[in-house]
Design a protein around this motif. Structure first.
Motif, PDB file in Angstrom:
ATOM      1  N   LEU A   1      19.712  50.981  48.461  1.00 50.61           N
ATOM      2  CA  LEU A   1      20.202  51.672  47.269  1.00 50.61           C
ATOM      3  C   LEU A   1      19.132  51.736  46.192  1.00 50.61           C
ATOM      4  CD1 LEU A   1      23.780  50.118  46.938  1.00 50.61           C
ATOM      5  CD2 LEU A   1      23.240  52.476  47.556  1.00 50.61           C
ATOM      6  N   ALA A   2      19.098  52.852  45.492  1.00 48.06           N
ATOM      7  CA  ALA A   2      18.247  52.950  44.313  1.00 48.06           C
ATOM      8  C   ALA A   2      18.721  51.949  43.270  1.00 48.06           C
ATOM      9  CB  ALA A   2      18.301  54.371  43.763  1.00 48.06           C
ATOM     10  N   PRO A   3      17.837  51.479  42.377  1.00 39.90           N
ATOM     11  CA  PRO A   3      18.220  50.430  41.428  1.00 39.90           C
ATOM     12  C   PRO A   3      19.485  50.731  40.628  1.00 39.90           C
ATOM     13  CG  PRO A   3      15.850  50.721  41.406  1.00 39.90           C
ATOM     14  CD  PRO A   3      16.393  51.801  42.285  1.00 39.90           C
ATOM     15  N   HIS A   4      19.620  51.958  40.104  1.00 41.09           N
ATOM     16  CA  HIS A   4      20.813  52.250  39.295  1.00 41.09           C
ATOM     17  C   HIS A   4      22.075  52.294  40.158  1.00 41.09           C
ATOM     18  CE1 HIS A   4      19.351  56.169  40.712  1.00 41.09           C
ATOM     19  NE2 HIS A   4      20.598  56.596  40.617  1.00 41.09           N
ATOM     20  N   ASP A   5      21.967  52.753  41.414  1.00 39.96           N
ATOM     21  CA  ASP A   5      23.120  52.741  42.318  1.00 39.96           C
ATOM     22  C   ASP A   5      23.496  51.313  42.709  1.00 39.96           C
ATOM     23  OD1 ASP A   5      23.334  55.475  42.297  1.00 39.96           O
ATOM     24  OD2 ASP A   5      22.235  55.774  44.179  1.00 39.96           O
ATOM     25  N   ALA A   6      22.489  50.464  42.907  1.00 41.01           N
ATOM     26  CA  ALA A   6      22.759  49.066  43.267  1.00 41.01           C
ATOM     27  C   ALA A   6      23.508  48.361  42.140  1.00 41.01           C
ATOM     28  CB  ALA A   6      21.445  48.347  43.568  1.00 41.01           C
ATOM     29  N   VAL A   7      23.088  48.606  40.900  1.00 40.56           N
ATOM     30  CA  VAL A   7      23.777  47.994  39.756  1.00 40.56           C
ATOM     31  C   VAL A   7      25.222  48.470  39.683  1.00 40.56           C
ATOM     32  CG1 VAL A   7      23.875  47.961  37.228  1.00 40.56           C
ATOM     33  CG2 VAL A   7      21.694  47.600  38.408  1.00 40.56           C
ATOM     34  N   GLU A   8      25.446  49.774  39.905  1.00 40.22           N
ATOM     35  CA  GLU A   8      26.808  50.308  39.846  1.00 40.22           C
ATOM     36  C   GLU A   8      27.672  49.750  40.961  1.00 40.22           C
ATOM     37  OE1 GLU A   8      30.223  52.375  38.815  1.00 40.22           O
ATOM     38  OE2 GLU A   8      28.438  51.756  37.694  1.00 40.22           O
ATOM     39  N   LEU A   9      27.090  49.564  42.168  1.00 40.95           N
ATOM     40  CA  LEU A   9      27.851  48.981  43.267  1.00 40.95           C
ATOM     41  C   LEU A   9      28.234  47.543  42.940  1.00 40.95           C
ATOM     42  CD1 LEU A   9      28.966  49.184  46.175  1.00 40.95           C
ATOM     43  CD2 LEU A   9      26.740  48.348  46.982  1.00 40.95           C
ATOM     44  N   LEU A  10      27.316  46.763  42.403  1.00 45.03           N
ATOM     45  CA  LEU A  10      27.625  45.381  42.039  1.00 45.03           C
ATOM     46  C   LEU A  10      28.729  45.342  40.992  1.00 45.03           C
ATOM     47  CD1 LEU A  10      26.659  42.383  42.466  1.00 45.03           C
ATOM     48  CD2 LEU A  10      25.423  42.669  40.313  1.00 45.03           C
ATOM     49  N   ARG A  11      28.622  46.213  39.976  1.00 43.17           N
ATOM     50  CA  ARG A  11      29.668  46.249  38.941  1.00 43.17           C
ATOM     51  C   ARG A  11      31.023  46.580  39.535  1.00 43.17           C
ATOM     52  NH1 ARG A  11      33.042  49.088  36.836  1.00 43.17           N
ATOM     53  NH2 ARG A  11      32.436  50.838  38.167  1.00 43.17           N
ATOM     54  N   ASP A  12      31.061  47.593  40.404  1.00 45.77           N
ATOM     55  CA  ASP A  12      32.322  48.033  40.993  1.00 45.77           C
ATOM     56  C   ASP A  12      32.966  46.932  41.834  1.00 45.77           C
ATOM     57  OD1 ASP A  12      33.997  50.649  41.765  1.00 45.77           O
ATOM     58  OD2 ASP A  12      33.674  49.488  43.589  1.00 45.77           O
ATOM     59  N   ARG A  13      32.160  46.277  42.686  1.00 46.51           N
ATOM     60  CA  ARG A  13      32.728  45.256  43.568  1.00 46.51           C
ATOM     61  C   ARG A  13      33.074  43.980  42.821  1.00 46.51           C
ATOM     62  NH1 ARG A  13      32.672  49.649  45.780  1.00 46.51           N
ATOM     63  NH2 ARG A  13      31.901  49.967  47.915  1.00 46.51           N
ATOM     64  N   ALA A  14      32.250  43.596  41.837  1.00 46.96           N
ATOM     65  CA  ALA A  14      32.554  42.398  41.052  1.00 46.96           C
ATOM     66  C   ALA A  14      33.798  42.613  40.211  1.00 46.96           C
ATOM     67  CB  ALA A  14      31.368  42.043  40.166  1.00 46.96           C
ATOM     68  N   ASN A  15      33.962  43.813  39.706  1.00 45.85           N
ATOM     69  CA  ASN A  15      35.138  44.126  38.894  1.00 45.85           C
ATOM     70  C   ASN A  15      36.425  44.028  39.702  1.00 45.85           C
ATOM     71  OD1 ASN A  15      36.894  46.659  37.449  1.00 45.85           O
ATOM     72  ND2 ASN A  15      35.899  45.173  36.106  1.00 45.85           N
ATOM     73  N   ALA A  16      36.319  44.236  41.019  1.00 41.99           N
ATOM     74  CA  ALA A  16      37.506  44.155  41.874  1.00 41.99           C
ATOM     75  C   ALA A  16      38.015  42.717  41.989  1.00 41.99           C
ATOM     76  CB  ALA A  16      37.191  44.710  43.258  1.00 41.99           C
ATOM     77  N   VAL A  17      37.108  41.720  41.933  1.00 40.16           N
ATOM     78  CA  VAL A  17      37.531  40.311  42.060  1.00 40.16           C
ATOM     79  C   VAL A  17      37.606  39.618  40.711  1.00 40.16           C
ATOM     80  CG1 VAL A  17      36.641  40.112  44.407  1.00 40.16           C
ATOM     81  CG2 VAL A  17      35.143  39.523  42.480  1.00 40.16           C
ATOM     82  N   ARG A  18      36.997  40.244  39.684  1.00 40.84           N
ATOM     83  CA  ARG A  18      37.004  39.666  38.328  1.00 40.84           C
ATOM     84  C   ARG A  18      37.106  40.829  37.348  1.00 40.84           C
ATOM     85  NH1 ARG A  18      31.868  36.242  36.165  1.00 40.84           N
ATOM     86  NH2 ARG A  18      32.438  36.105  33.959  1.00 40.84           N
ATOM     87  N   PRO A  19      38.334  41.291  37.073  1.00 37.23           N
ATOM     88  CA  PRO A  19      38.520  42.541  36.325  1.00 37.23           C
ATOM     89  C   PRO A  19      37.807  42.598  34.984  1.00 37.23           C
ATOM     90  CG  PRO A  19      40.591  41.815  37.287  1.00 37.23           C
ATOM     91  CD  PRO A  19      39.608  40.710  37.507  1.00 37.23           C
ATOM     92  N   GLU A  20      37.566  41.468  34.356  1.00 37.60           N
ATOM     93  CA  GLU A  20      36.915  41.500  33.046  1.00 37.60           C
ATOM     94  C   GLU A  20      35.400  41.660  33.136  1.00 37.60           C
ATOM     95  OE1 GLU A  20      37.134  37.139  34.245  1.00 37.60           O
ATOM     96  OE2 GLU A  20      38.359  38.950  34.430  1.00 37.60           O
ATOM     97  N   PHE A  21      34.851  41.624  34.371  1.00 39.08           N
ATOM     98  CA  PHE A  21      33.390  41.707  34.514  1.00 39.08           C
ATOM     99  C   PHE A  21      32.889  43.097  34.132  1.00 39.08           C
ATOM    100  CE2 PHE A  21      29.545  42.771  36.829  1.00 39.08           C
ATOM    101  CZ  PHE A  21      28.731  41.689  36.530  1.00 39.08           C
ATOM    102  N   GLN A  22      31.848  43.134  33.338  1.00 31.43           N
ATOM    103  CA  GLN A  22      31.203  44.382  32.958  1.00 31.43           C
ATOM    104  C   GLN A  22      29.697  44.186  32.926  1.00 31.43           C
ATOM    105  OE1 GLN A  22      32.659  47.317  32.543  1.00 31.43           O
ATOM    106  NE2 GLN A  22      34.706  46.448  32.903  1.00 31.43           N
ATOM    107  N   VAL A  23      28.976  45.277  33.094  1.00 33.84           N
ATOM    108  CA  VAL A  23      27.529  45.260  32.896  1.00 33.84           C
ATOM    109  C   VAL A  23      27.265  45.655  31.450  1.00 33.84           C
ATOM    110  CG1 VAL A  23      25.314  46.244  33.597  1.00 33.84           C
ATOM    111  CG2 VAL A  23      27.095  45.829  35.309  1.00 33.84           C
ATOM    112  N   THR A  24      26.681  44.744  30.700  1.00 26.45           N
ATOM    113  CA  THR A  24      26.456  44.954  29.267  1.00 26.45           C
ATOM    114  C   THR A  24      24.961  44.887  28.965  1.00 26.45           C
ATOM    115  OG1 THR A  24      26.586  42.597  28.759  1.00 26.45           O
ATOM    116  CG2 THR A  24      28.676  43.816  28.835  1.00 26.45           C
TER     117      THR A  24
END
Length: 770
Positions: free
Chosen positions: A176-199
């Protein structure tokens, strides 16, 4: 050619097997993130080549990318299929697994690869061959054979290495390109920890974590599951420390597969001992599995049966186990990389053979339970479960240690082979196991008559007689009247298909009496049904009594398939009496009962009969369309109508001649083409049963007050829309069995014989009130 749209799918949804038109693809479990340019490039390349192979490291996302590309392919009107080869270890099974995935009727005696080529020759289709790396030679042979024989076929393969055949184009799937990798991590982490955000405060560390994970989607998903309890900083530190130990601080020295292995090692270490134990034991399943299978195979020796569900849920949260759905059944599965890791751990523990034996025992018990309870209202559910478990059943046959037990499993799967459309595969297993277990045991006697049944379906009469002769001898030796009764019934069927009608009647009379003596009333009903058909062609008036006896037996057992057979026999009796309306109604009821079973032969011969009745009634265009639908079925079977007896071929020829005289050759060919567009048994049935346009009335008809309840009127309206029982049940929030009961009540109240009459009645009376 392809939809140029890389927007992610909305929301999270359970994996299911979706069918749209023709073909099957897995629906996505999660959103598809990024890869817009990669998607567009792969789509373009697939548009210009017939074999495209996606290569790359494990965990880079080859399968998900292939599914996204295939799901957006708009030009493959005849089917888009995914063939998952991850758990296949025997190269000789590649063609069979592909045939199963495509829903091809495996009823021929020739090589499966030749049957596949014949099945796909007239189809504009796309096959996704997934996880080819351990079967490269077999996949290359399959791709070459199919692409050579099928001009409108394309293949999209995923493999860690190219197939290496002429015409192949290879596309290396990048991380994955860097920006896509960050978005994938945010999406999957948010599924197990809804309050997680990339800030702004954590973005740099999130990018660093994705960089440490080399942009591998699977690694990112595993790491994201840990953000439920760890901060991003903690995850980065742990990953860098672990990789530093692995590579002595050299980032260049670490290939992608070591990144993934290190992360799986870490995930394994963070699991509790009982979670690890379940992970290891689940690795014996081939493909997906149900909760009951996991409880039976994995419980014990450290895991309580009542603990399995909770442990599964915990592994799901950690992205080790994936929830899914197949044939509308809830299931679970492990990604191949995760599964193989668990299998290695199981082998190291010394528990592999014990767990494999439990797997074999569970599936033997399942097959025997379904076989023993086959005759009754749950047949379609049994076949659905067997289809869902096909990969595990195949694995149990491969892994069986005791030849007699494995022979018993191959025999218990007789309805999977003969009713589920896997006769060719059944023959291969039975041939192999009969050779491996030559002892004159009761298991062998039963296997012999089942092998003969399979050979009858494959139209290999010589082999069928050979198995029947041995089965008869062994049945007499073991004093097994059940085996002897089945032998007589199959000999009667062979005589019928061979055109020896008087011999068939005599043998089937003996078979019916033998089944009565053993208490197998359904076996008796089968024999009576075939006997009635032979009597019809002999002009024997006893057909009426024979078919009514069979109908009474079928009704007593609430036996759907035998009821279909008997209604088919009764249609012959109606033809003998000259009652064409009754004959057509009987055939429609028979076809309704055949829906969902995917049985090419029975549906083909019933549609042939309906075409003959329709032509005799003067509707030659519709008769031609019905013959077109049957022609498509025979073509997929690679079988001529003459395979079912010279009398059947003669009746077909007379019908065809009558239609050509009435319509002319050109109009007949058009009718054949119209009917031939409907692929497979269920589509052909739906086409045959669809309501026909009513003549325009010269004056408005007065609505007749409906005798139906409001709920029955709802059901009738949905029947008129062409919905199946399952679809009506989904709309109304009721069970298919409840819907079946409503339809039976409607038929009784209106004195109708089939759903088509309900649809016509509703169209004419939909304004009526109770």
């Amino acid at each position: 050619m392809f939809q140029d749209n890389c927007e992610p799918l909305e929301g999270e949804k359970a994996v299911t097997i979706q069918t749209s038109g023709v073909g099957k693809l897995p629906a996505t479990l999660t959103t598809f993130v990024g890869r817009c340019h990669t998607l567009a490039e792969v789509r373009d390349q697939l548009g210009t080549t017939r074999l495209l192979t996606l290569t790359g490291a494990g965990g880079v996302g080859k399968t998900r990318l292939a599914v996204e590309v295939a799901a957006s392919a708009a030009e493959f009107a005849d089917g888009v299929w995914l063939v998952d080869l991850a758990t296949v270890r025997d190269p000789s099974l590649v063609a069979s697994v592909t045939a199963t995935a495509l829903g091809m009727p495996d009823l021929g005696t020739g090589p499966v690869i030749d049957q596949l080529a014949a099945f796909l020759t007239h189809r504009r289709a796309l096959i996704v061959l997934d996880n080819c790396e351990h079967l490269v030679d077999a996949c290359a042979d399959l791709a070459h054979a199919l692409l050579s024989a099928c001009p409108a076929l394309r293949i999209l393969a995923t493999s860690r290495r190219a197939l290496g055949i002429y015409g192949e184009r290879v596309f290396a799937v990048p991380p994955l390109a860097p920006h896509d990798a960050v978005e994938l991590l945010r999406d999957r982490a948010n599924a197990v920890r809804p309050e997680f955000q990339v800030t702004d405060g954590n973005r740099a560390q999130v990018r660093r974590l994705c960089e440490v994970l080399d942009g591998l989607p699977l690694a990112i998903e595993l790491a994201a599951s840990r953000l439920r309890t760890l901060t991003v900083d903690e995850a980065v530190n742990r990953m860098e420390n672990r990789f530093g130990l692995l590579t002595s601080g050299s980032r260049v020295a670490r290939p992608h597969h070591r990144t993934l292995r290190a992360l799986i090692d870490w995930s394994h270490e963070l699991c509790t001992p009982d979670e690890r134990l379940l992970w290891h034991r689940l690795s014996v399943f081939a493909g997906d599995f149900g909760l009951d299978a996991a409880e039976a195979v994995c419980a014990g020796d450290g895991i309580g049966r009542d603990e399995v569900l909770d442990l599964l849920d915990r592994l799901v949260v950690q992205s080790i186990v994936v929830p899914t759905e197949r044939e509308s059944l809830p299931r679970y599965w492990l990604l191949e990389t995760i599964r193989q890791y668990g299998r290695d751990q199981l082998a190291e523990s010394g528990q592999e053979q014990h767990t494999l034996q439990r797997h074999h025992d569970f599936y033997l018990a399942l097959a025997e339970r379904d076989a023993d309870g086959w005759y009754g209202p749950g047949q379609q559910e049994s076949l659905t479960r067997l289809r869902a478990e096909h990969a595990n059943l195949r694995a149990a046959l491969v892994q069986g240690g005791d030849p007699q037990a494995t022979l018993a499993l191959a025999t218990a799967l007789r309805f999977q082979w003969c009713e589920g459309g896997f006769a060719g595969e059944g023959r291969r297993w039975l041939d192999h196991m009969l050779a491996a277990a030559p002892e004159p045991t009761p298991a062998r006697a039963r296997a012999l008559w089942v092998a003969a049944w399979v050979a009858v379906l494959q139209r290999d009469h010589a082999l069928a007689y050979r198995w029947l002769d041995e089965a008869a001898e062994l049945g007499e030796q073991l004093d097994d009247p059940v085996v002897c009764a089945h032998v007589q019934g199959l000999r009667g069927a062979l005589a019928l298909f061979g055109g020896r009608l008087e011999e068939a009647v005599s043998l089937l009379e003996e078979a019916a009496a033998a089944h009565r003596g053993t208490g197998e009333e359904i076996g008796m009903a089968h024999a009576l049904t075939l006997m009635a058909i032979a009597q019809y062609h002999l002009g024997d008036p006893r057909i009426t009594e024979t078919s009514r006896q069979a109908l009474a037996l079928a009704a007593e057992h609430d036996e759907r398939l035998v009821r279909a057979h008997v209604q088919w026999a009764l249609s012959y009796d109606a033809c003998r009496r000259g009652d064409l309306a009754d004959a057509a109604a009987r055939l429609r009821v028979a076809l309704e009962n055949e829906q969902g079973f995917n049985h090419y032969i029975r549906v083909g011969v019933m549609l042939e009969q309906l075409a003959w009745v329709t032509a005799a009634g003067g509707d030659h265009k519709q008769a031609g369309r019905l013959l077109g639908a049957t022609r498509a079925l025979w073509r997929d079977l690679d079988a001529p109508i003459s395979a079912f007896g010279p009398h059947t071929a003669e009746q077909h020829d007379r019908c065809e001649e009558e239609i050509v005289r009435a319509l002319g050759p050109a109009a007949y060919e058009k009718a054949l083409a119209d009917g031939g567009r409907h692929r497979g048994p269920d589509e052909a049935i739906a086409y045959a049963l669809r309501p026909r346009p009513e003549p325009v009335a010269t004056a408005p008809a007065t609505p007749v007050p409906s005798p139906l309840t409001p709920r029955e009127q709802e059901v009738a309206a949905l029947v008129a829309k062409g919905m199946s029982n399952g679809q009506i049940a989904s709309v109304l929030g009721r069970s298919p069995r409840t819907v079946h009961g409503h339809i039976e009540n409607i038929l009784a109240k209106l004195d109708f014989a089939c759903r088509a009459q309900i649809a016509s009645w509703w169209t004419a009376n939909q304004a009526a009130t109770p």
